[in-house]
Motif scaffolding. Structure first.
Motif, PDB file in Angstrom:
ATOM      1  N   LEU A 175       0.839  -1.210   0.000  1.00 24.65           N
ATOM      2  CA  LEU A 175       0.000   0.000   0.000  1.00 24.65           C
ATOM      3  C   LEU A 175       0.866   1.249   0.000  1.00 24.65           C
ATOM      4  O   LEU A 175       0.567   2.230  -0.688  1.00 24.65           O
ATOM      5  N   ALA A 176       1.962   1.200   0.765  1.00 19.76           N
ATOM      6  CA  ALA A 176       2.848   2.372   0.841  1.00 19.76           C
ATOM      7  C   ALA A 176       3.472   2.667  -0.516  1.00 19.76           C
ATOM      8  O   ALA A 176       3.877   3.790  -0.790  1.00 19.76           O
ATOM      9  N   LYS A 177       3.546   1.648  -1.362  1.00 27.33           N
ATOM     10  CA  LYS A 177       4.181   1.832  -2.674  1.00 27.33           C
ATOM     11  C   LYS A 177       3.154   1.930  -3.797  1.00 27.33           C
ATOM     12  O   LYS A 177       3.449   1.627  -4.955  1.00 27.33           O
ATOM     13  N   GLY A 178       1.931   2.337  -3.450  1.00 23.08           N
ATOM     14  CA  GLY A 178       0.938   2.576  -4.504  1.00 23.08           C
ATOM     15  C   GLY A 178       0.029   1.400  -4.778  1.00 23.08           C
ATOM     16  O   GLY A 178      -0.745   1.426  -5.727  1.00 23.08           O
ATOM     17  N   GLY A 179       0.131   0.351  -3.978  1.00 28.23           N
ATOM     18  CA  GLY A 179      -0.736  -0.806  -4.177  1.00 28.23           C
ATOM     19  C   GLY A 179      -2.174  -0.515  -3.766  1.00 28.23           C
ATOM     20  O   GLY A 179      -2.466   0.502  -3.143  1.00 28.23           O
ATOM     21  N   LEU A 180      -3.050  -1.414  -4.118  1.00 29.77           N
ATOM     22  CA  LEU A 180      -4.476  -1.164  -3.940  1.00 29.77           C
ATOM     23  C   LEU A 180      -5.140  -2.237  -3.097  1.00 29.77           C
ATOM     24  O   LEU A 180      -4.885  -3.424  -3.279  1.00 29.77           O
ATOM     25  N   LEU A 181      -6.045  -1.794  -2.238  1.00 35.39           N
ATOM     26  CA  LEU A 181      -6.947  -2.720  -1.570  1.00 35.39           C
ATOM     27  C   LEU A 181      -8.199  -2.882  -2.429  1.00 35.39           C
ATOM     28  O   LEU A 181      -8.477  -2.043  -3.289  1.00 35.39           O
ATOM     29  N   PRO A 182      -8.979  -3.965  -2.185  1.00 37.16           N
ATOM     30  CA  PRO A 182     -10.148  -4.202  -3.042  1.00 37.16           C
ATOM     31  C   PRO A 182     -11.170  -3.062  -3.036  1.00 37.16           C
ATOM     32  O   PRO A 182     -11.949  -2.931  -3.978  1.00 37.16           O
ATOM     33  N   ASP A 183     -11.160  -2.229  -1.978  1.00 32.62           N
ATOM     34  CA  ASP A 183     -12.157  -1.157  -1.945  1.00 32.62           C
ATOM     35  C   ASP A 183     -11.585   0.191  -2.379  1.00 32.62           C
ATOM     36  O   ASP A 183     -12.172   1.237  -2.121  1.00 32.62           O
ATOM     37  N   ALA A 184     -10.450   0.159  -3.075  1.00 26.87           N
ATOM     38  CA  ALA A 184      -9.849   1.405  -3.569  1.00 26.87           C
ATOM     39  C   ALA A 184      -9.863   1.419  -5.095  1.00 26.87           C
ATOM     40  O   ALA A 184      -9.466   0.442  -5.738  1.00 26.87           O
ATOM     41  N   VAL A 185     -10.341   2.518  -5.646  1.00 29.31           N
ATOM     42  CA  VAL A 185     -10.359   2.671  -7.103  1.00 29.31           C
ATOM     43  C   VAL A 185      -8.938   2.948  -7.588  1.00 29.31           C
ATOM     44  O   VAL A 185      -8.211   3.727  -6.981  1.00 29.31           O
ATOM     45  N   MET A 186      -8.542   2.286  -8.650  1.00 31.79           N
ATOM     46  CA  MET A 186      -7.175   2.514  -9.149  1.00 31.79           C
ATOM     47  C   MET A 186      -7.039   3.914  -9.718  1.00 31.79           C
ATOM     48  O   MET A 186      -8.026   4.571 -10.051  1.00 31.79           O
ATOM     49  N   VAL A 212      -7.598  -4.070 -15.025  1.00 31.44           N
ATOM     50  CA  VAL A 212      -8.321  -3.920 -13.759  1.00 31.44           C
ATOM     51  C   VAL A 212      -8.406  -5.277 -13.046  1.00 31.44           C
ATOM     52  O   VAL A 212      -8.166  -6.320 -13.638  1.00 31.44           O
ATOM     53  N   ARG A 213      -8.765  -5.212 -11.762  1.00 32.26           N
ATOM     54  CA  ARG A 213      -8.855  -6.443 -10.976  1.00 32.26           C
ATOM     55  C   ARG A 213     -10.188  -7.145 -11.199  1.00 32.26           C
ATOM     56  O   ARG A 213     -10.285  -8.352 -11.117  1.00 32.26           O
ATOM     57  N   GLY A 214     -11.248  -6.369 -11.445  1.00 28.88           N
ATOM     58  CA  GLY A 214     -12.542  -6.967 -11.743  1.00 28.88           C
ATOM     59  C   GLY A 214     -13.295  -7.440 -10.521  1.00 28.88           C
ATOM     60  O   GLY A 214     -12.838  -7.300  -9.383  1.00 28.88           O
ATOM     61  N   PRO A 215     -14.481  -8.029 -10.752  1.00 29.54           N
ATOM     62  CA  PRO A 215     -15.364  -8.418  -9.654  1.00 29.54           C
ATOM     63  C   PRO A 215     -14.747  -9.426  -8.671  1.00 29.54           C
ATOM     64  O   PRO A 215     -15.146  -9.467  -7.507  1.00 29.54           O
ATOM     65  N   ALA A 216     -13.779 -10.212  -9.107  1.00 31.33           N
ATOM     66  CA  ALA A 216     -13.201 -11.212  -8.198  1.00 31.33           C
ATOM     67  C   ALA A 216     -12.258 -10.587  -7.183  1.00 31.33           C
ATOM     68  O   ALA A 216     -12.016 -11.171  -6.126  1.00 31.33           O
ATOM     69  N   ARG A 217     -11.715  -9.418  -7.494  1.00 28.78           N
ATOM     70  CA  ARG A 217     -10.667  -8.853  -6.637  1.00 28.78           C
ATOM     71  C   ARG A 217     -10.905  -7.399  -6.248  1.00 28.78           C
ATOM     72  O   ARG A 217     -10.008  -6.739  -5.723  1.00 28.78           O
ATOM     73  N   SER A 218     -12.088  -6.877  -6.531  1.00 24.24           N
ATOM     74  CA  SER A 218     -12.418  -5.533  -6.048  1.00 24.24           C
ATOM     75  C   SER A 218     -13.922  -5.483  -5.796  1.00 24.24           C
ATOM     76  O   SER A 218     -14.681  -6.324  -6.283  1.00 24.24           O
ATOM     77  N   THR A 219     -14.337  -4.507  -5.027  1.00 23.20           N
ATOM     78  CA  THR A 219     -15.753  -4.449  -4.637  1.00 23.20           C
ATOM     79  C   THR A 219     -16.617  -3.973  -5.808  1.00 23.20           C
ATOM     80  O   THR A 219     -16.096  -3.359  -6.752  1.00 23.20           O
ATOM     81  N   PRO A 220     -17.934  -4.241  -5.760  1.00 21.81           N
ATOM     82  CA  PRO A 220     -18.795  -3.804  -6.863  1.00 21.81           C
ATOM     83  C   PRO A 220     -18.698  -2.299  -7.129  1.00 21.81           C
ATOM     84  O   PRO A 220     -18.640  -1.873  -8.282  1.00 21.81           O
ATOM     85  N   GLU A 221     -18.654  -1.495  -6.058  1.00 28.13           N
ATOM     86  CA  GLU A 221     -18.564  -0.038  -6.253  1.00 28.13           C
ATOM     87  C   GLU A 221     -17.289   0.316  -7.006  1.00 28.13           C
ATOM     88  O   GLU A 221     -17.284   1.178  -7.886  1.00 28.13           O
TER      89      GLU A 221
END
Ligand SMILES: [Zn+2]
Length: 460
Positions: A175-186, A212-221
């Motif tokens: 995350l500190a290096k720009g990575g994304l959690l499933p609830d964060a928009v790229m 993109v990560r898609g429905p399997a790896r990010s939230t619907p929103e």
């Protein structure tokens, strides 16, 4: 950055080659001449005259369109050799351990090594799926190497993803290096900047999209917003899909996207090993191409690529390496052979996937997958001159009877004598013309050594 260090585009005629045009109207032409002017194919057929043109003797060669790889994480080439056997040393574990420590310089050395090998092996167009970008400079370092080498590239911008199942320390690091959690928009500012800063000066060698990560790896929103932003900015959308049974037990991504009204022909999906027949119909109906990576799907034990099932349903299939950290080599010939062999086994029929059909998947169908079929993918008058010449007078090739069988079942990268990309000769008589190979290898080795030190990682 200019392209002035690349070879000039000369008026050229290739004489007396066997042309596998991959153009359905032209077919195969024995004793063919091919005229190239300003990087464009301007003539093809027997007995052409081209006064003033430089002549390339095509005797004992097969000339075909350069290969198109529709899904390659080129940056990962640097990790080749580190990825070994067992879960602790597998691709995903290694990527997780080392990916977050990549500097922009590591991007450059890894992509340079990967693409130098790729071009030498006959790949002239790559879908560079760059899913470890931590800052704009990483993307620029990656793109600068393609420009330096003269690659035709569809660049998919993508950030590394962090997942709650990761150890907390690892997650924080990513995350500190720009990575994304499933609830964060790229981030969509950087791909927009690439489109603005790099595409206009690319001589049409660069197109840009997002992975993109898609429905399997990010939230619907999140995935809905990412689809909206991509389409708003005119960026094509690539996504990994159904590469494992575990994923489809949890979610059928294509069905979810269909229900959301998000499917479209600006998408490209990788793998699709376990999709349902309904999903297959959606892909055919919406004109969504699938990139299959037989070498990585085999080595990672993901599953056998159901190429023939996709094709029978009307889904467009192309082939890819995925990453040379797994496929181990940028050998499209090997990928074709493995693809053919796996279809033979699953159908118990040695002709289930013919050499001609699989060669379409690495040329014209790869171009279609990237929306470039009007530009490349076949030896057709008016298309750009992306072509390779493969020697037939070599021990592993002779005697050639059917040139397509020879290319698919006998050829190897060392038989690629000449590579022309957009009219520029990037490989000539078996040697890359613009790459200092020992230097590229030494820099990659040094990069990997420093990367492992920074990560506190000791390879076995
Ligand atoms: Zn992949």
């Amino acid at each position: 950055m200019s392209t002035s260090s690349l070879p000039t585009r000369r008026h050229t005629i290739i004489k007396n080659t066997t042309a596998l045009t991959m153009d359905s109207a032209l077919g195969e032409i024995v004793g063919a001449d091919i005229e190239i002017l300003d990087g464009e194919i301007v003539g093809i057929g027997p007995g052409l005259e081209a006064s003033g043109a430089a002549v390339i003797d095509g005797t004992n060669t097969i000339t075909l369109p350069g290969f198109v790889d529709s899904h390659w994480h080129v940056w990962g080439t640097l990790l080749r050799g580190v990825v070994g056997d067992g879960p602790e040393h597998g691709w995903f574990a290694t990527k997780g351990r080392l990916g977050g420590h990549f500097t922009s310089e590591d991007f450059a050395t890894g992509v340079r090594l990967g693409m130098a090998e790729g071009i030498s092996a006959g790949i002239t167009t790559v879908h560079d799926w760059s899913h470890n970008i931590m800052c704009y400079e990483d993307a620029e370092a990656n793109l600068a190497v393609h420009r330096e080498l003269g690659t035709r590239v569809h660049f998919s911008y993508s950030a590394p993803s962090a997942h709650p199942s990761m150890p907390m320390e690892k997650m924080r690091e990513i995350l500190a290096k720009g990575g994304l959690l499933p609830d964060a928009v790229m981030d969509f500012d950087n791909p927009r900047r690439i489109a603005e800063d790099w595409v206009p000066s690319s001589e049409s060698l660069l197109t840009v999209g997002v992975a993109v990560r898609g429905p399997a790896r990010s939230t619907p929103e999140v995935y809905r917003e990412e689809w909206r932003l991509a389409r708003e900015q005119g960026l094509s959308i690539s996504m990994h899909c159904a590469g494992t049974e575990a994923e489809v037990e949890r979610i059928h991504q294509i069905e979810v996207l269909e229900a959301d009204g998000l499917l479209g022909d600006d998408m490209l999906l990788a793998h699709c090993l376990y999709i349902s027949s309904t999903e297959r119909e959606y892909l055919a109906d919406f004109g969504i191409p699938v990139s299959m990576s037989p070498l990585s799907e085999l080595r990672l034990g993901m599953g056998s690529p159901p190429i023939n099932e996709h094709v029978a349903a009307g889904v467009q299939v192309s082939l890819s390496l995925d990453t040379t950290a797994i496929s181990a080599t940028a050998d499209v010939f090997q990928a074709m052979r493995v693809a053919v062999g796996l279809q033979s086994i699953s159908a118990k029929d040695a002709t289930a996937l013919t050499p001609r059909r699989v060669l379409e998947m690495t040329t014209i169908d790869g171009a279609r997958a990237l929306g470039l079929e009007e530009v490349i993918g076949s030896l057709t008058i008016g298309k750009r001159a992306d072509l390779i010449m493969v020697r037939t007078d070599e021990l592993n090739m002779a005697p050639v009877w059917d040139p397509v069988v020879a290319i698919v079942h006998s050829a190897q990268p060392s038989n690629v004598d000449t590579v022309m990309l957009d009219g520029r000769i990037l490989k000539w008589k078996g040697e890359l013309t613009t790459v200092n190979t020992p230097k590229v290898i030494a820099e990659a080795e040094d990069s990997l050594k420093q990367l492992c030190e920074r990560a506190g990682f000791k390879p076995r």
